[in-house]
Write an enzyme that holds these catalytic residues in place. Structure first.
Site, PDB file in Angstrom:
ATOM      1  N   GLY A 284      -2.312  32.809 -18.631  1.00  0.00           N
ATOM      2  CA  GLY A 284      -2.391  31.374 -18.408  1.00  0.00           C
ATOM      3  C   GLY A 284      -2.939  30.641 -19.621  1.00  0.00           C
ATOM      4  O   GLY A 284      -2.657  30.993 -20.766  1.00  0.00           O
ATOM      5  N   SER A 285      -3.770  29.642 -19.355  1.00  0.00           N
ATOM      6  CA  SER A 285      -4.227  28.759 -20.430  1.00  0.00           C
ATOM      7  C   SER A 285      -5.165  29.425 -21.421  1.00  0.00           C
ATOM      8  O   SER A 285      -5.409  28.877 -22.494  1.00  0.00           O
ATOM      9  CB  SER A 285      -4.895  27.525 -19.834  1.00  0.00           C
ATOM     10  OG  SER A 285      -3.933  26.725 -19.160  1.00  0.00           O
ATOM     11  N   THR A 286      -5.722  30.603 -21.093  1.00  0.00           N
ATOM     12  CA  THR A 286      -6.561  31.282 -22.089  1.00  0.00           C
ATOM     13  C   THR A 286      -5.735  31.686 -23.314  1.00  0.00           C
ATOM     14  O   THR A 286      -6.273  31.826 -24.413  1.00  0.00           O
ATOM     15  CB  THR A 286      -7.250  32.526 -21.500  1.00  0.00           C
ATOM     16  OG1 THR A 286      -6.267  33.452 -21.046  1.00  0.00           O
ATOM     17  CG2 THR A 286      -8.167  32.130 -20.352  1.00  0.00           C
TER      18      THR A 286
ATOM     19  N   LYS B 172      -3.833  29.848 -24.824  1.00  0.00           N
ATOM     20  CA  LYS B 172      -3.771  28.705 -25.738  1.00  0.00           C
ATOM     21  C   LYS B 172      -4.684  28.886 -26.952  1.00  0.00           C
ATOM     22  O   LYS B 172      -4.510  28.198 -27.963  1.00  0.00           O
ATOM     23  CB  LYS B 172      -4.119  27.424 -24.979  1.00  0.00           C
ATOM     24  CG  LYS B 172      -3.039  27.040 -23.961  1.00  0.00           C
ATOM     25  CD  LYS B 172      -3.464  25.922 -23.029  1.00  0.00           C
ATOM     26  CE  LYS B 172      -2.396  25.652 -21.969  1.00  0.00           C
ATOM     27  NZ  LYS B 172      -2.825  24.675 -20.953  1.00  0.00           N
TER      28      LYS B 172
ATOM     29  N   SER C  70      -6.860  21.400 -21.399  1.00  0.00           N
ATOM     30  CA  SER C  70      -5.815  22.390 -21.130  1.00  0.00           C
ATOM     31  C   SER C  70      -4.463  21.759 -20.806  1.00  0.00           C
ATOM     32  O   SER C  70      -3.849  22.035 -19.766  1.00  0.00           O
ATOM     33  CB  SER C  70      -6.251  23.305 -19.981  1.00  0.00           C
ATOM     34  OG  SER C  70      -5.685  24.577 -20.098  1.00  0.00           O
TER      35      SER C  70
END
Length: 485
Positions: free
Chosen positions: A215-217, A219, A273
């Site tokens: 997921g957004s980690t 990024k 995010s």
């Protein structure tokens, strides 16, 4: 008469010679086959005839041996079994060994030639050495904090010392007691069937053997790639990112959970995010540079050992632009272990250097002499030092005023990134709550710990699940334990 005596003597000599040849054949040529024959119990009797060496955490054994009084005399014990099961694994008289019990079996069982003061004499006499001990890199307080933090929830924690790659904590829940598998009776076979049939998979090491959509980690990786490639030069400049963002070549529109993401700067997009900003950034960076950065962090590496094997984290190298956009926000085919994402956070914390993680500090004889030392492999420069400085700044902003405020620690600088990873058919599954972070006490010269937490079944309504709400407090507790707060 003398002729018959000579013939009898020659026959006896021939028979004696044949016996000697056959004995040599059995002892030399066929020896290995007899040794390895399942019907030969002598090796098993010898193997379990002495106490097994111990695995140490902070100088204290987390394993032991019990005299069963049976033919296979000593059985393995685990005083804090569920806490350390993802590290020790099990040593079973029926089912073999796993994890450190397997990777360091030669030392622990006493069969490693390095344990013998005089190896040649040891081989000649077939002597059995006392089992040696394995000294781990684990921090007992961090391990306990991670285990308490996860509690009854399903998930995993991995913590690394950024400057060295030493693994400080490795926890997976739900867990199990490896002592249940140590012996060879009916209770052991029953426990084996029960544990393998449990739908919660307590024997699965989620920290190193389970991959999840990050997921957004992820990024963190995308932002580093954009900065290194020069796609972003100013953290506060607008990114020309529409909201919603139409995935290239499709009619699918990607949206955000909140408002304010249209043309948001990298700093604002990272803090809150914004999927649209990072999906477009991944496309602007391009598949080649995104792949190069992901692989520099450790994705697609099938050779990682700590010393037991870790499942490879993956970033798809054959994608179109729409798929690349989704990959860049930690979806599509992007998968990561908690250990891998701890490596990502550690590389940011250590100025862009990636130290391969390791779990064994050294192995020693029962009397304490060092047999071999552990340590990391070659260090990789994942990103430029200038990019690492800006990435640390972005991660600190997330904790100070973004989605990761639950990880803040008084007296320390903390950087982090939250993630809520969708999964299941039509994204119908309960999202995974992620948090990746690092921490540096105000009086330390460098960050001391990087932590990743993933919670599979966060105790909240689906719409309320977030890395900041569910995973960040656990990471905070682990970081405090390492920093001594």
């Amino acid at each position: 008469m003398a002729r018959y005596v000579r013939r009898a003597r020659a026959l006896c000599a021939l028979l004696l010679f044949a016996l000697l040849v056959n004995a040599a054949r059995v002892q030399v040529v066929l020896a290995r086959g007899y040794d390895d024959n399942p019907a030969n119990r002598r090796n098993s009797i010898a193997r379990y005839g002495l106490p097994r060496g111990d695995i140490l955490v902070g100088g204290v054994p987390v394993t032991g041996s019990r005299d069963s009084g049976e033919q296979l005399r000593y059985e393995r014990t685990y005083p804090q079994g569920p806490l350390y099961a993802p590290v020790t694994g099990f040593a079973s008289q029926l089912y073999g060994t796993t994890f450190l019990e397997h990777a360091e079996d030669g030392v622990l069982s006493g069969t490693d030639p390095m344990l013998a003061p005089f190896p040649l004499w040891n081989d000649t006499g077939r002597a059995v050495n006392p089992g040696g001990n394995v000294v781990t890199t684990l921090n007992r307080y961090a391990q306990e904090a991670a285990y308490r933090g996860l509690g009854s929830r399903k998930g995993a924690v991995a913590a690394i010392e950024p400057a060295t790659g030493r693994i400080l904590a490795l926890v997976s829940t739900p867990s199990y007691d490896p002592s249940q598998l140590s012996g060879n009776g009916a209770a052991v076979t029953s426990a084996w069937s029960r544990l393998n049939g449990d739908p919660e998979k307590p024997m699965l090491n989620r920290a190193v053997r389970q991959t999840y959509p990050p997921g957004s980690t992820f990024k963190v990786v995308t932002a580093a790639a954009a900065l290194d490639a020069g796609v972003i030069t100013d953290l506060d400049a607008p990114t020309d990112s529409p909201d919603p963002y139409r995935l290239p070549g499709t009619t699918t529109r990607l949206t955000n959970e909140g408002d304010g993401c249209a043309d948001a700067s990298l700093r604002a997009a990272f803090e809150w995010s914004c999927n649209t900003v990072f999906a477009k950034l991944g496309v602007d960076v391009g598949a080649a540079d995104m792949t190069a950065t992901a692989e520099a962090f450790g994705f697609n590496d099938t050779r990682l050992r700590i010393p037991f094997t870790a499942a490879p984290s993956t970033f798809d190298t054959s994608v179109d632009k729409a798929q690349l956009a989704l990959s860049s926000i930690g979806q599509y085919n992007t998968r990561a272990t908690p250990l891998q994402m701890a490596m990502v956070a550690a590389a940011v914390a250590d100025g862009g250097l990636a130290h391969p993680p390791y779990l064994v500090e050294r192995t020693v004889r029962r009397t304490g002499e060092t047999v071999a030392t552990g340590g990391a492999g070659p260090v990789r420069q994942v990103m430029s030092p200038a990019t690492a400085v800006r990435m640390k700044e972005l991660m600190v902003d997330v904790v100070r005023e973004g989605t990761g405020t639950n990880a803040a620690i008084r007296g320390a600088t903390v950087g982090g990134k939250t993630g809520t990873a969708q999964h299941g058919l039509g994204n119908s599954g309960v999202p995974y709550a992620w948090f990746v972070s690092w921490a540096q006490a105000d009086d330390d010269l460098e960050p001391k710990v990087a932590v990743t937490v993933v919670v599979e079944d966060a105790a909240a309504e689906r719409s309320d699940i977030s890395g900041g709400g569910d995973a960040a407090p656990i990471a905070r507790a682990v970081m405090r334990a390492v920093l001594g707060f």
